[in-house]
Motif scaffolding. Structure first.
Motif, short mmCIF file in Angstrom:
data_model
loop_
_atom_site.label_atom_id
_atom_site.label_comp_id
_atom_site.label_asym_id
_atom_site.label_seq_id
_atom_site.Cartn_x
_atom_site.Cartn_y
_atom_site.Cartn_z
N UNK A 89 0.86 -1.18 0.00
CA UNK A 89 0.00 0.00 0.00
C UNK A 89 0.89 1.23 0.00
N UNK A 90 0.58 2.15 -0.83
CA UNK A 90 1.40 3.35 -0.99
C UNK A 90 0.88 4.41 -0.03
N UNK B 26 -1.82 6.49 10.42
CA UNK B 26 -1.62 6.91 9.03
C UNK B 26 -1.65 5.75 8.05
N UNK B 27 -1.29 4.54 8.52
CA UNK B 27 -1.16 3.43 7.57
C UNK B 27 -2.49 2.70 7.44
N UNK B 28 -2.71 2.10 6.26
CA UNK B 28 -3.95 1.40 6.02
C UNK B 28 -3.81 -0.11 6.00
N UNK B 33 -0.14 -1.74 10.71
CA UNK B 33 -0.74 -1.23 11.94
C UNK B 33 -0.31 -2.09 13.13
N UNK B 34 -0.26 -3.43 12.92
CA UNK B 34 0.21 -4.30 14.00
C UNK B 34 1.67 -4.03 14.34
N UNK B 35 2.50 -3.81 13.30
CA UNK B 35 3.91 -3.50 13.56
C UNK B 35 4.04 -2.19 14.32
N UNK B 93 -7.35 -3.49 4.08
CA UNK B 93 -7.33 -2.03 4.21
C UNK B 93 -8.22 -1.69 5.39
N UNK B 94 -7.63 -1.09 6.43
CA UNK B 94 -8.41 -0.88 7.64
C UNK B 94 -9.50 0.17 7.44
N UNK B 95 -9.41 0.98 6.37
CA UNK B 95 -10.48 1.94 6.12
C UNK B 95 -11.70 1.27 5.52
N UNK B 96 -11.47 0.16 4.80
CA UNK B 96 -12.61 -0.51 4.16
C UNK B 96 -13.22 -1.58 5.06
#
Lengths: 185, 102
Positions: A89-90, B26-28, B33-35, B93-96
């Protein structure tokens, strides 16, 4: 006297190296677009943290950090990353979104807050460490504390690990049935 | 062998914690996110061990070991969830991933 000051300089040099390695790999973890490289830089982060634990005379925790984290947890991470394939993912694609800007502002505010609190509230009081005896941080001392003063924390930790193992098995067995469930939908 | 004061360790710990928080926000990708969660836990571990050295008592190290066990169990459950999400051909993707409905 000279030997003591040389040792002090050496400790400072090792500390600066470990701290910068720690900060650099920490930033690298969240800025790589490939999770595989993020996991690899987290291993570097854990190794430099283990060096700092050694400087804080926490030998057993440093060994456990390398064995448990870098040895077991990160290997599992790398296996899952390899299993899922190269999903990239970018994070910075399409310019900074309002979400990214707000997140950077929030964490920068948190960091400033932490540093200001450390600087204001602890200056002068935290500058002289207590002397430690030879047993500090050794496995004997850790085991004694775990089995006397912190027995409840020890038992709760083992129960948490057991529940996590059961949860992992349940999640794994569900995901084995998942493709047929997906077809039925 | 003196080395740096505990304040410097606390600053590194605070920076690690904030870096991890930024990564969570910030990351999806749920893997990263776990890291980043691991980064936050390691920052708090460093603060615990620094205070343990400062007070010359082993209690902080005990809690750092407890935090490590909790982090290991969190990784087990989180990676199990991620694998089962990926097997259902959903986007990682944590947003979806906004519903819990199976």
């Amino acid at each position: 006297m000279i030997i003591a000051s040389v040792a002090n300089v050496l400790v400072w040099a090792i500390w600066v190296l470990a701290a910068f390695a720690c900060l650099g790999t920490g930033v690298a973890v969240i800025s790589f677009s490939n999770p595989f490289y993020s996991a690899l830089s987290l291993i570097g982060n854990l190794a430099s943290l283990a060096v700092m634990y050694l400087l804080l005379s926490a030998e057993f925790v440093a060994a456990a950090q390398v064995l448990v984290y870098a040895g077991a947890v990160m290997v599992m991470f790398l296996f899952v990353t390899a299993y899922l394939g190269g999903r990239v993912d970018a994070p910075w694609a399409g310019g900074p979104s309002w979400q990214a800007v707000a997140a950077i502002a929030a964490s920068a505010a948190l960091f400033v807050e932490v540093v200001v609190v450390i600087g204001l509230k602890t200056s002068g009081r935290l500058s002289h460490e207590h002397e430690t005896d030879a047993a500090f941080g050794r496995p004997y001392e850790i085991g004694r504390l775990f089995l006397t003063d912190h027995l409840l924390a020890f038992e709760i930790t083992s129960i948490v690990l057991l529940i996590a193992a059961v949860g992992g098995v349940i999640l794994g067995s569900h995901s084995r049935e998942a493709p047929t469930a997906g077809v039925q939908q | 062998m003196r080395g740096p004061d505990v304040v410097w360790y606390l600053c590194v710990a605070g920076f690690l914690f904030c870096t991890g928080a930024l990564g969570v926000l910030i990351r999806r990708s749920p893997l990263i996110v776990l890291l980043s969660l691991e980064l936050m836990l390691n920052g708090s571990n460093l603060a615990l061990i620094a205070f343990s050295r400062y007070y010359a008592q082993g209690n902080g190290q005990i809690f750092a070991l407890t935090v490590m066990a909790v982090a290991a169990s969190e990784v087990v459950v989180g990676l199990g969830l991620i694998v089962s999400i990926a097997r259902r051909q959903l986007d990682l993707d944590v947003d979806k991933l906004s519903t819990l409905r199976g």
